[in-house]
Design a protein around this motif. Structure first.
Motif, mmCIF file in Angstrom:
data_model
loop_
_atom_site.group_PDB
_atom_site.id
_atom_site.type_symbol
_atom_site.label_atom_id
_atom_site.label_comp_id
_atom_site.label_asym_id
_atom_site.label_seq_id
_atom_site.Cartn_x
_atom_site.Cartn_y
_atom_site.Cartn_z
ATOM 1 N N GLN A 1 -43.814 -81.575 -12.015
ATOM 2 C CA GLN A 1 -42.623 -81.069 -12.266
ATOM 3 C C GLN A 1 -42.392 -80.194 -13.684
ATOM 4 O OE1 GLN A 1 -40.224 -80.994 -9.738
ATOM 5 N NE2 GLN A 1 -42.047 -81.692 -8.371
ATOM 6 N N CYS A 2 -43.005 -80.656 -14.595
ATOM 7 C CA CYS A 2 -42.822 -80.281 -16.060
ATOM 8 C C CYS A 2 -43.960 -80.403 -16.794
ATOM 9 C CB CYS A 2 -41.536 -80.973 -16.606
ATOM 10 S SG CYS A 2 -41.934 -82.593 -16.695
ATOM 11 N N GLU A 3 -44.012 -80.290 -17.987
ATOM 12 C CA GLU A 3 -45.033 -80.343 -19.053
ATOM 13 C C GLU A 3 -45.767 -81.752 -18.970
ATOM 14 O OE1 GLU A 3 -44.469 -78.486 -22.646
ATOM 15 O OE2 GLU A 3 -43.762 -76.773 -21.849
ATOM 16 N N ASP A 4 -44.820 -82.614 -18.992
ATOM 17 C CA ASP A 4 -45.372 -83.845 -18.888
ATOM 18 C C ASP A 4 -46.140 -84.261 -17.905
ATOM 19 O OD1 ASP A 4 -43.730 -84.525 -21.095
ATOM 20 O OD2 ASP A 4 -41.941 -85.080 -20.165
ATOM 21 N N GLY A 5 -46.036 -83.824 -16.505
ATOM 22 C CA GLY A 5 -46.875 -83.892 -15.619
ATOM 23 C C GLY A 5 -48.238 -83.408 -15.861
ATOM 24 N N LEU A 6 -48.208 -82.205 -16.381
ATOM 25 C CA LEU A 6 -49.659 -81.767 -16.930
ATOM 26 C C LEU A 6 -50.053 -82.483 -17.934
ATOM 27 C CD1 LEU A 6 -51.695 -79.379 -16.803
ATOM 28 C CD2 LEU A 6 -50.225 -78.162 -18.672
ATOM 29 N N LEU A 7 -49.547 -82.985 -18.771
ATOM 30 C CA LEU A 7 -50.189 -83.865 -19.923
ATOM 31 C C LEU A 7 -50.653 -85.368 -19.272
ATOM 32 C CD1 LEU A 7 -47.867 -83.534 -23.024
ATOM 33 C CD2 LEU A 7 -49.958 -82.686 -22.699
ATOM 34 N N ALA A 8 -50.034 -85.821 -18.262
ATOM 35 C CA ALA A 8 -50.292 -86.845 -17.514
ATOM 36 C C ALA A 8 -51.556 -86.566 -16.913
ATOM 37 C CB ALA A 8 -49.227 -87.412 -16.481
#
Length: 185
Positions: free
Chosen positions: A59-66
């Motif tokens: 959904q956002c950059e945090d999802g990519l980092l996760a």
């Protein structure tokens, strides 16, 4: 650029350059980017090695980092402190010697194909110009353009003459009312 009411064109020049380099070139039948690097230009996550379902869950950059810290299958890869390091980590994960060798072979093949297509395009252009600009024979009429520096505003653009002689390099000696022109055309 027109929507933003800005005159700083250098902001959008990288987008224009990317669009130009990633679009299909009619002569070489591939994009200039593909001819240079052996693959199509990659933009965004859809061109990455992440699966479609993983991309859909983000959904956002945090999802990519996760995903980058845990991996696609949930295994722990270690902490990633910032987005810049995450990008480097992701790119290094995909590199392998076998992948590198096939990429080099693909680059060579793409460049060879682009060169072949470019030579074919040049041959077509020469053939077309030979048809359009057919050789003239002696005693044919010719219109010789007058250079802009040698004429005034009211002077004609061309001077009419007659072809007197043609040499082996298709250079013509032209005669006009005032005599024979010094330069060959």
């Amino acid at each position: 650029m027109g929507d933003n009411n800005t005159t700083d064109w250098s902001i959008g020049i990288k987008f224009v350059q990317f669009q130009k380099n990633s679009s299909l070139h009619a002569g070489i039948r591939r994009s200039p980017y593909a001819a240079m690097y052996g693959c199509e230009a990659k933009v965004g996550l859809t061109s990455s090695l992440l699966s479609d379902e993983v991309i859909q869950r983000m959904q956002c950059e945090d999802g990519l980092l996760a995903v980058l810290t845990t991996g696609q299958n949930g295994e722990e890869l270690g902490p990633v402190p910032s987005a810049e390091l995450a990008e480097v980590h992701f790119d290094m994960e995909c590199a392998s010697p076998e992948n590198d060798l096939s990429r080099k072979e693909n680059i060579i093949a793409q460049r060879k194909g682009a060169r072949t297509r470019q030579l074919a395009q040049a041959e077509r252009m020469v053939k077309r110009s030979r048809i359009d600009l057919a050789a003239v024979e002696p005693l044919d009429n010719a219109a010789v353009p007058i250079p802009l520096v040698d004429k005034g505003r009211g002077d004609p653009k061309n001077i009419l003459g007659v072809v007197l002689e043609r040499d082996q390099n298709d250079m013509y000696t032209i005669g006009v009312n005032a005599g024979v022109l010094k330069a060959k055309m």
